[in-house]
Scaffold this motif. Structure first.
Motif, short mmCIF file in Angstrom:
data_model
loop_
_atom_site.label_atom_id
_atom_site.label_comp_id
_atom_site.label_asym_id
_atom_site.label_seq_id
_atom_site.Cartn_x
_atom_site.Cartn_y
_atom_site.Cartn_z
N TYR A 268 6.30 -65.11 -0.95
CA TYR A 268 7.49 -66.03 -0.33
C TYR A 268 7.07 -66.94 0.98
O TYR A 268 6.20 -66.26 1.60
N TYR B 167 8.40 -68.66 4.30
CA TYR B 167 9.60 -68.47 5.25
C TYR B 167 9.29 -69.23 6.57
O TYR B 167 8.12 -69.48 6.87
N SER B 168 10.30 -69.75 7.17
CA SER B 168 10.02 -70.25 8.47
C SER B 168 10.05 -68.92 9.30
O SER B 168 10.50 -68.16 9.01
N ASP C 88 12.24 -68.64 12.05
CA ASP C 88 13.52 -68.23 12.22
C ASP C 88 14.09 -67.45 11.02
O ASP C 88 14.89 -66.52 11.13
N ASP C 89 13.88 -67.88 9.60
CA ASP C 89 14.37 -67.07 8.49
C ASP C 89 13.82 -65.91 8.31
O ASP C 89 14.33 -64.96 8.08
N PHE C 90 12.47 -65.87 8.55
CA PHE C 90 11.76 -64.39 8.69
C PHE C 90 12.31 -63.43 9.68
O PHE C 90 12.59 -62.28 9.27
N ARG D 121 15.50 -63.44 10.94
CA ARG D 121 16.72 -63.01 10.20
C ARG D 121 16.58 -61.90 9.37
O ARG D 121 17.43 -60.98 9.20
N GLY D 122 15.47 -61.98 8.49
CA GLY D 122 15.67 -61.05 7.16
C GLY D 122 14.37 -59.95 7.69
O GLY D 122 13.90 -59.58 6.20
#
Length: 133
Positions: free
Chosen positions: A34, A36-37, A39-41, A43-44
């Motif tokens: 995957y 991810y940026s 920030d997205d990483f 968060r999850g």
């Protein structure tokens, strides 16, 4: 006699075809991590703790440290709001510097450090159209 040869050929074709199919499956699996940026990483990050993945972000100015004896590069990868520490111990691209965009592939270790297996730099000047003067 011909029947034995045909059976052996059929078995050989099945074995070779199965081997090729297996290697194709492995190649697809290894390249389908995957993206991810940062920030997205962040968060999850609970969902992807042991997954192989790719992160994109900028190298934070002043965060790059090189340990030549251990061949270890550490830096902080930043997003718009968050950042994550990265460790990398392979050959560093020539154009790697602070403030550039990079993509790293690897895994998040239990201590929250991203262990990169690959480090790719982006050179924006090559991809942006030249402005007319």
């Amino acid at each position: 006699m011909k029947k034995k040869i045909l059976v052996k050929m059929a078995i050989g074709i099945v074995v070779i075809g199965g081997g090729i199919g297996y290697f194709m499956y492995q190649a697809i699996q290894s390249s389908s991590s995957y993206y991810y940026s940062v920030d997205d990483f962040i968060r999850g990050s609970d969902e992807v703790q042991n997954s192989s993945l790719r992160l994109a972000g900028k190298v934070k100015a002043g965060s790059v440290q090189r340990d030549i004896e251990q061949m270890l590069l550490t830096f902080t990868l930043t997003g718009e709001k968050t950042e994550i520490p990265v460790s990398y111990s392979k050959t560093v691209p020539d154009n790697f510097t602070e403030g550039i965009e990079v993509v790293v592939s690897g895994r998040l270790d239990p201590s929250g450090n991203f262990q990169a297996d690959k480090l790719m730099t982006r050179c924006e000047s090559k991809y942006k159209a030249k402005l007319e003067q």
